[in-house]
Design a protein around this motif. Structure first.
Motif, mmCIF file in Angstrom:
data_model
loop_
_atom_site.group_PDB
_atom_site.id
_atom_site.type_symbol
_atom_site.label_atom_id
_atom_site.label_comp_id
_atom_site.label_asym_id
_atom_site.label_seq_id
_atom_site.Cartn_x
_atom_site.Cartn_y
_atom_site.Cartn_z
ATOM 1 N N THR A 646 0.834 -1.195 0.000
ATOM 2 C CA THR A 646 0.000 0.000 0.000
ATOM 3 C C THR A 646 0.871 1.249 0.000
ATOM 4 O OG1 THR A 646 -1.606 -1.228 1.320
ATOM 5 C CG2 THR A 646 -1.903 1.160 1.185
ATOM 6 N N PRO A 647 0.559 2.259 -0.800
ATOM 7 C CA PRO A 647 1.330 3.501 -0.730
ATOM 8 C C PRO A 647 1.135 4.189 0.617
ATOM 9 C CG PRO A 647 -0.571 3.790 -2.153
ATOM 10 C CD PRO A 647 -0.500 2.327 -1.826
ATOM 11 N N VAL A 648 2.204 4.817 1.085
ATOM 12 C CA VAL A 648 2.192 5.463 2.395
ATOM 13 C C VAL A 648 2.643 6.909 2.249
ATOM 14 C CG1 VAL A 648 3.078 5.433 4.773
ATOM 15 C CG2 VAL A 648 2.740 3.271 3.529
ATOM 16 N N LEU A 649 1.838 7.828 2.778
ATOM 17 C CA LEU A 649 2.223 9.229 2.856
ATOM 18 C C LEU A 649 2.538 9.535 4.311
ATOM 19 C CD1 LEU A 649 2.573 12.085 1.710
ATOM 20 C CD2 LEU A 649 0.103 12.429 2.008
ATOM 21 N N MET A 650 3.775 9.901 4.572
ATOM 22 C CA MET A 650 4.227 10.115 5.940
ATOM 23 C C MET A 650 4.660 11.557 6.128
ATOM 24 S SD MET A 650 7.234 8.058 8.031
ATOM 25 C CE MET A 650 6.385 6.496 7.863
ATOM 26 N N ALA A 651 4.148 12.198 7.176
ATOM 27 C CA ALA A 651 4.494 13.578 7.503
ATOM 28 C C ALA A 651 5.280 13.593 8.803
ATOM 29 C CB ALA A 651 3.238 14.426 7.632
ATOM 30 N N VAL A 652 6.491 14.198 8.788
ATOM 31 C CA VAL A 652 7.390 14.166 9.944
ATOM 32 C C VAL A 652 7.867 15.576 10.250
ATOM 33 C CG1 VAL A 652 8.117 11.811 9.403
ATOM 34 C CG2 VAL A 652 9.440 13.753 8.533
ATOM 35 N N PRO A 653 8.279 15.840 11.513
ATOM 36 C CA PRO A 653 8.763 17.177 11.858
ATOM 37 C C PRO A 653 10.245 17.377 11.590
ATOM 38 C CG PRO A 653 8.660 15.851 13.830
ATOM 39 C CD PRO A 653 8.175 14.978 12.697
ATOM 40 N N THR A 654 10.930 16.340 11.151
ATOM 41 C CA THR A 654 12.375 16.378 10.931
ATOM 42 C C THR A 654 12.670 16.478 9.439
ATOM 43 O OG1 THR A 654 12.482 13.979 10.753
ATOM 44 C CG2 THR A 654 12.707 14.921 12.946
ATOM 45 N N ARG A 655 13.928 16.428 9.097
ATOM 46 C CA ARG A 655 14.275 16.344 7.685
ATOM 47 C C ARG A 655 13.842 14.975 7.147
ATOM 48 N NH1 ARG A 655 19.077 19.412 9.406
ATOM 49 N NH2 ARG A 655 18.952 21.450 8.395
ATOM 50 N N PRO A 656 13.190 14.928 5.999
ATOM 51 C CA PRO A 656 12.636 13.644 5.530
ATOM 52 C C PRO A 656 13.696 12.619 5.172
ATOM 53 C CG PRO A 656 12.354 15.366 3.865
ATOM 54 C CD PRO A 656 12.828 16.047 5.117
ATOM 55 N N GLY A 657 14.884 13.069 4.762
ATOM 56 C CA GLY A 657 15.906 12.120 4.348
ATOM 57 C C GLY A 657 16.310 11.165 5.453
ATOM 58 N N THR A 658 16.306 11.656 6.692
ATOM 59 C CA THR A 658 16.678 10.797 7.818
ATOM 60 C C THR A 658 15.682 9.668 7.995
ATOM 61 O OG1 THR A 658 17.654 12.724 8.891
ATOM 62 C CG2 THR A 658 17.248 10.797 10.260
ATOM 63 N N VAL A 659 14.389 9.988 7.864
ATOM 64 C CA VAL A 659 13.350 8.966 8.007
ATOM 65 C C VAL A 659 13.381 8.017 6.822
ATOM 66 C CG1 VAL A 659 10.871 8.598 8.250
ATOM 67 C CG2 VAL A 659 11.960 10.538 9.394
ATOM 68 N N ARG A 660 13.625 8.548 5.634
ATOM 69 C CA ARG A 660 13.738 7.666 4.465
ATOM 70 C C ARG A 660 14.857 6.650 4.661
ATOM 71 N NH1 ARG A 660 13.813 12.643 1.235
ATOM 72 N NH2 ARG A 660 11.655 13.223 0.739
ATOM 73 N N ALA A 661 15.951 7.079 5.303
ATOM 74 C CA ALA A 661 17.072 6.161 5.538
ATOM 75 C C ALA A 661 16.664 5.033 6.482
ATOM 76 C CB ALA A 661 18.264 6.928 6.103
ATOM 77 N N LEU A 662 15.876 5.356 7.516
ATOM 78 C CA LEU A 662 15.394 4.316 8.420
ATOM 79 C C LEU A 662 14.539 3.294 7.665
ATOM 80 C CD1 LEU A 662 14.307 6.497 11.488
ATOM 81 C CD2 LEU A 662 16.257 4.942 11.407
ATOM 82 N N LEU A 663 13.659 3.799 6.789
ATOM 83 C CA LEU A 663 12.785 2.909 6.029
ATOM 84 C C LEU A 663 13.577 2.112 4.999
ATOM 85 C CD1 LEU A 663 9.902 5.479 5.535
ATOM 86 C CD2 LEU A 663 9.801 3.443 6.982
ATOM 87 N N ALA A 664 14.553 2.757 4.379
ATOM 88 C CA ALA A 664 15.364 2.056 3.388
ATOM 89 C C ALA A 664 16.132 0.908 4.010
ATOM 90 C CB ALA A 664 16.327 3.036 2.719
ATOM 91 N N ALA A 665 16.534 1.058 5.267
ATOM 92 C CA ALA A 665 17.226 -0.033 5.956
ATOM 93 C C ALA A 665 16.318 -1.239 6.146
ATOM 94 C CB ALA A 665 17.739 0.457 7.308
#
Length: 713
Positions: A646-665
């Motif tokens: 399922t596609p996921v739209l995620m809104a975060v208060p930080t820089r998005p690249g950091t969260v993308r890295a967590l998900l990419a791991a």
């Protein structure tokens, strides 16, 4: 030389330990010869670690085969450190009943000294569980240096008795101050290099003690400046000052400088006793003593070799002799250097310190005993949720708690007392590094603390936190876990602030560290933030960051919050459809929750046929994979929350690249669209910043509709 004039010491307050009696006892019980022998033993074992593979006490003539192929390590700072350790040993052993003396290494380059001290103190174990003093142990210590897999060549908590990682250059004085807050029984002696005096953290710490006036009953700090004249690559700034200028510098800062070059051992003992007689609790008015030891860097090492000057040059910083195994002149210099300590007088054939040395030893350090209140999920859910200010006030009533802030408590809307005044357990100083140093020292000695700061200024402490994470990780490996958590309350968020006050970089750096101790909490509203804060203050062995806006925002139904706490994320039923969703919306933080929940409502109106699952992430660290992140969502829970395709739209208060890295791991690289802070090119309004980042409700709703269209074809 010693300071020639001295003030009459003011009387110590009632109940303050009689440290001058300690000095008198040590002078009567321990002869000067024992101090000298202890110092020679420390110097010999320090130098031997750099150079020798065998023959640790020079029981026979030195041979080239006794010398390491490639000497390595740092020598220069060891002699002045060893001189101080030798003089503090008898004082530590005779401390007043119920009191403790802690020594803090400001610089990391005295690793050989710390290892030598641990061996002589009988706390080092290298060859098993046998006696700490033995020839196999001494050989293992010397031949195995720098022990890359066991201790490393620098100051770390893997070495028994070490409480501050020396590579964390600068905050030692502030950490020492934090250790003695609310601890009248404690004396901390930070050994601060003159190079370290050039750091901003040390420079500010001298003045910082003034912020502690009237803040409670504290212990004492005796700073020792190792004014050895050299940094790594050349003279220190302090070395360019005359004695009168050095004296004037410290007097101007509010200290009583006691200056000595270490050449006259009885004279230095008298000066140290003078310093002990002048000790007063941190936070009291009046001058405090500071010892300035002007012993040259690399003292007692070789002066010259084959016409090459060594003493007084950068050559003494590491190994002064580069290849004594093959260079005849250097070999002769090494042999004379080590023989000058007369090691056969210092160690028995069994590797034990001789009786003379043992008279000056401090004895094993004691771990402080602390009691702390605890909290659990059940206890938090059995009562109404207070706001963050109420949580802080309640925790303060249980004692052993401190709140530090860089002059921002009122600005961050924290109400700590009914009258608006600052309570004694809360201290403000306009310096992030000092606040962190105090926090670190306080928690390192078993008490709870909180640092409340602006989001934009918190990144100043990034390097300090990275170093402290390393310290905690190593400390935990030695079985010394159970310390109170390091807690940061990050507010005054950039979403409501001016251009210069927009920088969520600290938590990005912390998540990028991939350290399992780190938790970045992003609760959805103020009541959730208060409950998270209460659990942070009751926890142990974590480094917590709570991101919460100081401005009022919407409150959300509390029912899912228990799962948000236990799992780190949970579905919000009131915004979710039953069954499999067409789109997952995920928020983290209060501002994103406000905008994304509004977007979910807009989406329902514009696309009533679309099924949405809405969830909130309370701890960003759970998005990373196990075992790298010990509290990560299990694969099963991750799939239950986010689905598998399922596609996921995620809104975060930080820089998005950091969260993308967590998900990419986790292998999630395509179906997640993460929206977060992006640097604007110029000043803008809060609404303009949200639009710029694609984080407004309208922008999120439009993005969600586009994702549905792309996914469904």
């Amino acid at each position: 030389m010693a300071l020639t004039h001295a003030r009459t010491a003011e009387p110590a307050p009632p109940g303050f330990p009689d440290w001058s009696h300690t000095a008198r006892q040590a002078a009567e019980a321990v002869p000067d010869q024992a101090i000298d022998a202890f110092c020679r033993a420390l110097n010999h074992v320090s130098a031997a670690q750099l150079y020798l593979t065998d023959n640790p006490r020079l029981a026979r003539p030195l041979r080239p085969t006794d010398v390491k192929e490639t000497p390595c390590g740092h020598w220069g700072v060891c002699p002045p450190v060893n001189y101080m350790l030798a003089h503090l040993g008898p004082l530590t052993a005779r401390r007043p009943a119920g009191c403790e003396v802690l020594i803090l290494h400001g610089a990391g380059h005295a690793g050989p000294s710390a290892l030598a001290h641990a061996y002589l103190n009988g706390t080092l174990r290298l060859t098993g569980d046998g006696p700490g003093w033995s020839m196999p142990e001494l050989r293992a210590l010397i031949a195995g240096f720098p022990h890359p897999e066991r201790f490393g060549g620098e100051i770390t908590p893997l070495i028994p008795g070490v409480r501050h990682t020396g590579g964390q250059l600068g905050p030692a004085l502030a950490v020492a101050q934090g250790m003695v807050l609310d601890a009248p029984h404690r004396l901390v002696v930070p050994l601060v290099g003159d190079g370290e005096l050039e750091t901003g953290a040390t420079a500010a710490a001298w003045l910082a003690r003034r912020a502690l006036h009237g803040s409670g009953d504290h212990g004492a700090v005796l700073p020792v400046v190792l004014a050895n004249g050299m940094k790594m690559g050349g003279p220190s700034l302090l070395a360019g000052m005359s004695e009168d200028e050095v004296r004037g510098y410290f007097i101007g800062l509010g200290y009583e400088p006691l200056i000595h070059d270490g050449a006259d051992l009885p004279g230095f003992r008298r000066l140290l006793a003078e310093a002990f007689s002048r000790l007063r609790p941190l936070g009291t008015t009046g001058r405090q003593p500071v010892l300035v030891l002007t012993m040259p860097k690399g003292h007692t090492g070789p002066q010259q070799v084959a016409g090459r000057q060594i003493a007084g040059t950068p050559a003494v910083h590491k190994t002064p002799l580069k290849d004594p195994r093959r260079d005849e002149a250097e070999f002769e210099a090494l042999e004379a250097w080590l023989a000058s300590y007369r090691p056969v007088e210092l160690f028995t054939t069994q590797g034990r310190p001789t009786d003379l040395v043992r008279q000056a030893l401090p004895g094993p350090a004691r771990e402080p005993e602390t009691t702390r209140p605890s909290a659990s999920l059940d206890s938090q859910h059995s009562r109404p949720w207070p706001d963050a200010s109420a949580v802080i006030r309640e925790r303060a009533t249980n004692k052993a708690f401190r709140l530090f802030s860089p002059d921002e408590l009122a600005s961050n809307r924290l109400q700590l007392s009914t009258g608006g005044s600052l309570p004694p357990w809360a201290v403000e100083i306009l310096n992030e590094e000092i606040c962190h140093g105090w926090l670190q020292g306080y928690t390192e000695t078993g008490r709870d603390a909180l640092l409340a700061t602006y989001e934009a200024f918190a990144p100043v402490n990034t390097s300090l936190l990275i170093q402290h994470l390393k310290h905690r990780r190593l400390r935990y490996l030695t079985g010394q876990g159970g310390l109170p958590s390091v807690n940061y309350l990050i507010t005054s968020l950039g979403w409501h602030n001016i251009y210069t006050h927009q920088n969520p970089g600290l938590v990005s750096s912390m998540l990028e560290s991939e350290d399992g101790f780190v938790h970045v909490y992003t609760p959805a509203d103020a009541t959730r933030a208060a409950a998270v804060l209460a659990l942070m203050l009751a926890g142990r062995d974590r480094v917590n960051f709570l991101i919460t806006d100081k401005h009022p925002g919407p409150s959300f139904p509390p029912a899912p919050f228990r799962d948000e706490l236990t799992d780190g994320a949970a579905v919000w039923p009131h915004l979710s459809h039953r069954g499999l969703p067409d789109l997952v919306l995920a928020s983290a933080g209060d501002v994103p929750a406000r905008e994304l929940s509004t977007a979910a409502t807009l989406l329902r109106r514009s696309h009533p046929e679309v099924k949405v699952r809405y969830l909130h992430i309370n701890d960003l660290s759970v998005l990373g994979p196990a075992p790298r992140w010990p509290y990560a969502l299990t694969n099963q829970t991750f799939s239950r929350l986010f689905g598998t395709d399922t596609p996921v739209l995620m809104a975060v208060p930080t820089r998005p690249g950091t969260v993308r890295a967590l998900l990419a791991a986790r292998g999630e690289t395509s179906r997640f669209h993460v929206v977060g802070y992006q640097e604007p090119s110029r000043p803008t309004t809060p609404e303009g910043l949200l639009e710029h980042c694609g984080l407004s409700a309208a922008a999120l709703s439009a993005r969600a509709a586009l994702m549905i269209k792309e996914h469904c074809g």
